[in-house]
Structure formats: C-alpha cells, structure tokens
Design a protein around this motif. Structure first.
Motif, PDB file in Angstrom:
ATOM      1  N   ASN A 177       0.825  -1.214   0.000  1.00  0.00           N
ATOM      2  CA  ASN A 177       0.000   0.000   0.000  1.00  0.00           C
ATOM      3  C   ASN A 177       0.858   1.262   0.000  1.00  0.00           C
ATOM      4  O   ASN A 177       0.449   2.294  -0.550  1.00  0.00           O
ATOM      5  N   GLN A 178       2.010   1.200   0.635  1.00  0.00           N
ATOM      6  CA  GLN A 178       2.891   2.364   0.642  1.00  0.00           C
ATOM      7  C   GLN A 178       3.394   2.684  -0.768  1.00  0.00           C
ATOM      8  O   GLN A 178       3.460   3.847  -1.170  1.00  0.00           O
ATOM      9  N   TYR A 179       3.759   1.639  -1.528  1.00  0.00           N
ATOM     10  CA  TYR A 179       4.169   1.850  -2.918  1.00  0.00           C
ATOM     11  C   TYR A 179       3.022   2.456  -3.727  1.00  0.00           C
ATOM     12  O   TYR A 179       3.221   3.398  -4.505  1.00  0.00           O
ATOM     13  N   ALA A 180       1.818   1.898  -3.558  1.00  0.00           N
ATOM     14  CA  ALA A 180       0.668   2.368  -4.327  1.00  0.00           C
ATOM     15  C   ALA A 180       0.293   3.796  -3.948  1.00  0.00           C
ATOM     16  O   ALA A 180      -0.051   4.613  -4.808  1.00  0.00           O
ATOM     17  N   TYR A 181       0.363   4.110  -2.661  1.00  0.00           N
ATOM     18  CA  TYR A 181       0.007   5.443  -2.173  1.00  0.00           C
ATOM     19  C   TYR A 181       0.938   6.506  -2.757  1.00  0.00           C
ATOM     20  O   TYR A 181       0.485   7.515  -3.316  1.00  0.00           O
ATOM     21  N   ILE A 182       2.236   6.266  -2.676  1.00  0.00           N
ATOM     22  CA  ILE A 182       3.209   7.228  -3.193  1.00  0.00           C
ATOM     23  C   ILE A 182       3.086   7.347  -4.711  1.00  0.00           C
ATOM     24  O   ILE A 182       3.109   8.452  -5.274  1.00  0.00           O
ATOM     25  N   THR A 183       2.942   6.218  -5.405  1.00  0.00           N
ATOM     26  CA  THR A 183       2.850   6.247  -6.865  1.00  0.00           C
ATOM     27  C   THR A 183       1.605   6.996  -7.320  1.00  0.00           C
ATOM     28  O   THR A 183       1.647   7.753  -8.304  1.00  0.00           O
ATOM     29  N   ALA A 184       0.478   6.814  -6.632  1.00  0.00           N
ATOM     30  CA  ALA A 184      -0.756   7.506  -7.006  1.00  0.00           C
ATOM     31  C   ALA A 184      -0.600   9.016  -6.859  1.00  0.00           C
ATOM     32  O   ALA A 184      -0.963   9.784  -7.765  1.00  0.00           O
ATOM     33  N   LEU A 185      -0.056   9.467  -5.731  1.00  0.00           N
ATOM     34  CA  LEU A 185       0.100  10.909  -5.516  1.00  0.00           C
ATOM     35  C   LEU A 185       1.097  11.520  -6.490  1.00  0.00           C
ATOM     36  O   LEU A 185       0.871  12.605  -7.044  1.00  0.00           O
ATOM     37  N   PHE A 241      14.258  -0.776   1.300  1.00  0.00           N
ATOM     38  CA  PHE A 241      15.507  -1.105   1.988  1.00  0.00           C
ATOM     39  C   PHE A 241      15.599  -0.512   3.388  1.00  0.00           C
ATOM     40  O   PHE A 241      16.651  -0.575   4.015  1.00  0.00           O
ATOM     41  N   TRP A 242      14.496   0.081   3.878  1.00  0.00           N
ATOM     42  CA  TRP A 242      14.539   0.610   5.244  1.00  0.00           C
ATOM     43  C   TRP A 242      14.782  -0.520   6.238  1.00  0.00           C
ATOM     44  O   TRP A 242      15.569  -0.385   7.175  1.00  0.00           O
ATOM     45  N   CYS A 243      14.095  -1.623   6.036  1.00  0.00           N
ATOM     46  CA  CYS A 243      14.265  -2.812   6.885  1.00  0.00           C
ATOM     47  C   CYS A 243      14.880  -3.910   6.027  1.00  0.00           C
ATOM     48  O   CYS A 243      14.273  -4.346   5.033  1.00  0.00           O
ATOM     49  N   ARG A 244      16.071  -4.321   6.378  1.00  0.00           N
ATOM     50  CA  ARG A 244      16.768  -5.346   5.615  1.00  0.00           C
ATOM     51  C   ARG A 244      17.026  -6.547   6.499  1.00  0.00           C
ATOM     52  O   ARG A 244      17.449  -6.393   7.648  1.00  0.00           O
ATOM     53  N   PRO A 245      16.749  -7.776   5.951  1.00  0.00           N
ATOM     54  CA  PRO A 245      16.122  -8.070   4.651  1.00  0.00           C
ATOM     55  C   PRO A 245      14.647  -7.674   4.646  1.00  0.00           C
ATOM     56  O   PRO A 245      14.056  -7.417   5.695  1.00  0.00           O
ATOM     57  N   ILE A 246      14.041  -7.672   3.482  1.00  0.00           N
ATOM     58  CA  ILE A 246      12.673  -7.181   3.352  1.00  0.00           C
ATOM     59  C   ILE A 246      11.677  -8.049   4.115  1.00  0.00           C
ATOM     60  O   ILE A 246      10.590  -7.593   4.482  1.00  0.00           O
ATOM     61  N   GLN A 247      12.063  -9.316   4.403  1.00  0.00           N
ATOM     62  CA  GLN A 247      11.163 -10.208   5.128  1.00  0.00           C
ATOM     63  C   GLN A 247      10.877  -9.716   6.547  1.00  0.00           C
ATOM     64  O   GLN A 247       9.905 -10.151   7.169  1.00  0.00           O
ATOM     65  N   ARG A 248      11.695  -8.796   7.050  1.00  0.00           N
ATOM     66  CA  ARG A 248      11.449  -8.259   8.385  1.00  0.00           C
ATOM     67  C   ARG A 248      10.132  -7.491   8.451  1.00  0.00           C
ATOM     68  O   ARG A 248       9.549  -7.348   9.528  1.00  0.00           O
ATOM     69  N   ASN A 249       9.652  -7.018   7.297  1.00  0.00           N
ATOM     70  CA  ASN A 249       8.410  -6.259   7.276  1.00  0.00           C
ATOM     71  C   ASN A 249       7.201  -7.105   7.647  1.00  0.00           C
ATOM     72  O   ASN A 249       6.181  -6.559   8.057  1.00  0.00           O
ATOM     73  N   TRP A 250       7.273  -8.413   7.486  1.00  0.00           N
ATOM     74  CA  TRP A 250       6.141  -9.276   7.841  1.00  0.00           C
ATOM     75  C   TRP A 250       6.551 -10.428   8.765  1.00  0.00           C
ATOM     76  O   TRP A 250       5.889 -11.451   8.839  1.00  0.00           O
ATOM     77  N   SER A 251       7.656 -10.235   9.483  1.00  0.00           N
ATOM     78  CA  SER A 251       8.101 -11.247  10.430  1.00  0.00           C
ATOM     79  C   SER A 251       7.195 -11.272  11.657  1.00  0.00           C
ATOM     80  O   SER A 251       6.728 -10.237  12.130  1.00  0.00           O
ATOM     81  N   LEU A 308      11.478   7.839  -6.817  1.00  0.00           N
ATOM     82  CA  LEU A 308      12.395   6.700  -6.755  1.00  0.00           C
ATOM     83  C   LEU A 308      13.018   6.577  -5.367  1.00  0.00           C
ATOM     84  O   LEU A 308      13.175   5.464  -4.838  1.00  0.00           O
ATOM     85  N   GLY A 309      13.352   7.724  -4.754  1.00  0.00           N
ATOM     86  CA  GLY A 309      13.949   7.684  -3.423  1.00  0.00           C
ATOM     87  C   GLY A 309      13.018   7.084  -2.387  1.00  0.00           C
ATOM     88  O   GLY A 309      13.450   6.274  -1.544  1.00  0.00           O
ATOM     89  N   LEU A 310      11.730   7.430  -2.443  1.00  0.00           N
ATOM     90  CA  LEU A 310      10.780   6.874  -1.487  1.00  0.00           C
ATOM     91  C   LEU A 310      10.557   5.385  -1.723  1.00  0.00           C
ATOM     92  O   LEU A 310      10.452   4.605  -0.759  1.00  0.00           O
ATOM     93  N   LEU A 311      10.495   4.961  -2.975  1.00  0.00           N
ATOM     94  CA  LEU A 311      10.328   3.531  -3.258  1.00  0.00           C
ATOM     95  C   LEU A 311      11.524   2.733  -2.752  1.00  0.00           C
ATOM     96  O   LEU A 311      11.367   1.665  -2.136  1.00  0.00           O
ATOM     97  N   PHE A 312      12.730   3.235  -2.990  1.00  0.00           N
ATOM     98  CA  PHE A 312      13.916   2.547  -2.474  1.00  0.00           C
ATOM     99  C   PHE A 312      13.939   2.599  -0.948  1.00  0.00           C
ATOM    100  O   PHE A 312      14.366   1.642  -0.294  1.00  0.00           O
ATOM    101  N   GLY A 313      13.478   3.719  -0.380  1.00  0.00           N
ATOM    102  CA  GLY A 313      13.455   3.828   1.070  1.00  0.00           C
ATOM    103  C   GLY A 313      12.532   2.813   1.705  1.00  0.00           C
ATOM    104  O   GLY A 313      12.891   2.162   2.704  1.00  0.00           O
ATOM    105  N   PHE A 314      11.329   2.645   1.147  1.00  0.00           N
ATOM    106  CA  PHE A 314      10.391   1.652   1.685  1.00  0.00           C
ATOM    107  C   PHE A 314      10.948   0.246   1.548  1.00  0.00           C
ATOM    108  O   PHE A 314      10.723  -0.618   2.407  1.00  0.00           O
TER     109      PHE A 314
END
Length: 266
Positions: A37-45, A91-101, A83-89
């Motif tokens: 949703n964060q990707y979609a929200y930023i891309t829409a705006l 790689f903010w938490c690495r690895p990406i699996q931490r987002n749903w751990s 692009l900066g916000l997409l990369f930020g979302f």
C-alpha cells in the motif's frame, strides 16, 4: 477481513493449532499488503503531480524561458523523490522479510518509524509547492478574461486540499507511532488510529485525482450538453436555399455566370 470475521467463532478448543496458524497467515498477509500500500500510495500521488505538469505543456507557447526551466526542474524533483521513497520503503528494513516477520525482535516496519513519516510528508509537501505554484505564473501570461482566470485559479486552489489531507494524515500517523511505542496503549486505540490513517490517505488520493480530472471533465460535460442541444434542433431534408446559392449535403453550388449559360459551359 472475511477470514478474520470467520475466526471470531472458530472452535479453538477443537483445533487450537489450526486457529493459531490461520491467525498467523492472516497477519503475515496483512503486513505484506500494508507494505505494498505504501508503494501504491506514493505512486498515485506522484502520478497526479506528473499529470498536472503534463497539462502545463499545452500552454508551453506562453511559457517564458524561466518557467520552462522551473517545469523541467520540477520533473527532475518528482522523479528523484518518487524513486527515493520507493527505495526507502524497500531497503529501510533489511532483509525485506522483516516487514512481515512474526518475531517481535526481528520485525521491522518503516511505517512505525517517525523518521519515515516526517520524510514522506516533507517530500510530498515540498513537491506540491512548485507543482501548484507554476500555474499562477502561467495565468498572468495568458489572455484570459477575469472569470476564466478565477476559474483556473480556483481549480488549482482545490489542489491544496491534498496538502490539507496530507497534514491530517501525518498528524494521525505520528499519534499512531506514539501509541505503538507505548506498551500500555490499548489495542482499540491503535486500530482506530490505523483506520483513520487509511481513510485520510484514501481521501487524499481521491481528492487529488478529482482535481486533476476537472479540466477534461469540464470538456466532457460541455460536449454532452452540446450534443443534447444539437438533437433538439429541427431537422431538414439537407437542402437549404440561400441567396441564389444551394447548399446540398454540405456542398455549395453557385449558379453559372451569364457567359457560361450563353455558351453552354457548366
């Protein structure tokens, strides 16, 4: 949500393991969707901002060199911040699996970080300012009537509704982060803030899309009204006689000159 409702009456005593696994699966899916949703929200705006910039090119012949440079720089700023916000979302938490751990010590989400909320809000408002400011300089160069100028200015003023919605969403987001960092916060309060964040985000995107579609919507409404008025006009057989000329199905035939009639030439 349908599966969560079904789990309310799930017979836990008969199958506790199944109930636990189902709950974990739903939570993991929700966290994955939340990141998307964060990707979609930023891309829409950012797409709405780009649409505004595209509409300015229809008036490019009226733009000064300084305004054209400002337009190009705004394009660069939009692309880099998106692009900066997409990369930020990502790689903010690495690895990406931490987002749903499901491990509390391993779990990480940029949405729970105050730095992320401040960054998104700052870049959003920061890119809104040039996008909304350029048309006010364009209006002064166009030969429009006072009413038309007011109409165009009003349309772009509506664009600031997205900034108001974004500010409201930012305040709710910061309140949610404060509650989330407090272990004594009731779960109901967290869910209420989270629902408010999503509702304000939907309102923000909807308002932005509505405003950017106003010019084409106005043209469509005028075309529909014109088509309806044309249908109410009296019909004829396609032949109208006006001042010696005959209009037949759109073609004009003039009577031949006297010399032509005398010699028989057509």
């Amino acid at each position: 949500m349908r599966r969560r409702i079904r789990l309310r009456n799930f017979p836990q005593a008969e199958d506790p393991a199944g109930f636990l696994m189902e709950s974990i699966t739903i939570t993991v899916e929700f966290l994955k969707v939340s990141l998307f949703n964060q990707y979609a929200y930023i891309t829409a705006l950012w797409a709405v901002k780009a649409s505004f910039l595209c509409s300015y090119y229809t008036m490019s012949q009226h733009l000064s060199l300084r305004l054209r440079r400002a337009l190009n720089l705004t394009w660069v700023a939009l692309l880099l911040t998106w692009l900066g916000l997409l990369f930020g979302f990502t790689f903010w938490c690495r690895p990406i699996q931490r987002n749903w751990s499901m491990n509390d010590s391993f779990f990480c989400s940029p949405q729970a970080k105050p730095e992320q909320a401040i960054l998104v809000y700052s870049l959003h408002i920061g890119t809104d300012i040039p996008v909304m400011a350029i048309p006010f300089f364009i209006i002064h160069t166009l030969k429009l009537g006072r009413g038309e100028k007011y109409a165009v200015a009003f349309m772009f003023l509506l664009g600031f509704m997205t900034a108001v919605s974004s500010t409201f969403s930012f305040v709710l987001h910061m309140q949610f982060i404060q509650l989330d960092h407090n272990p004594n916060s009731p779960r109901a309060a967290l869910e209420e803030k989270l629902e408010g964040i999503y509702l304000s985000a939907v309102a923000e995107v909807w308002g932005a899309v509505f405003v950017v579609c106003l010019p084409s919507t106005r043209i469509a409404i005028r075309w529909l009204c014109q088509s309806k008025s044309d249908k109410n006009l009296p019909r004829d057989d396609g032949t109208i006689e006006l001042g010696g000329s005959i209009h037949h199905h759109g073609f004009v035939a003039h009577p031949p000159p006297a010399s032509a009639r005398l010699t028989g030439r057509q």
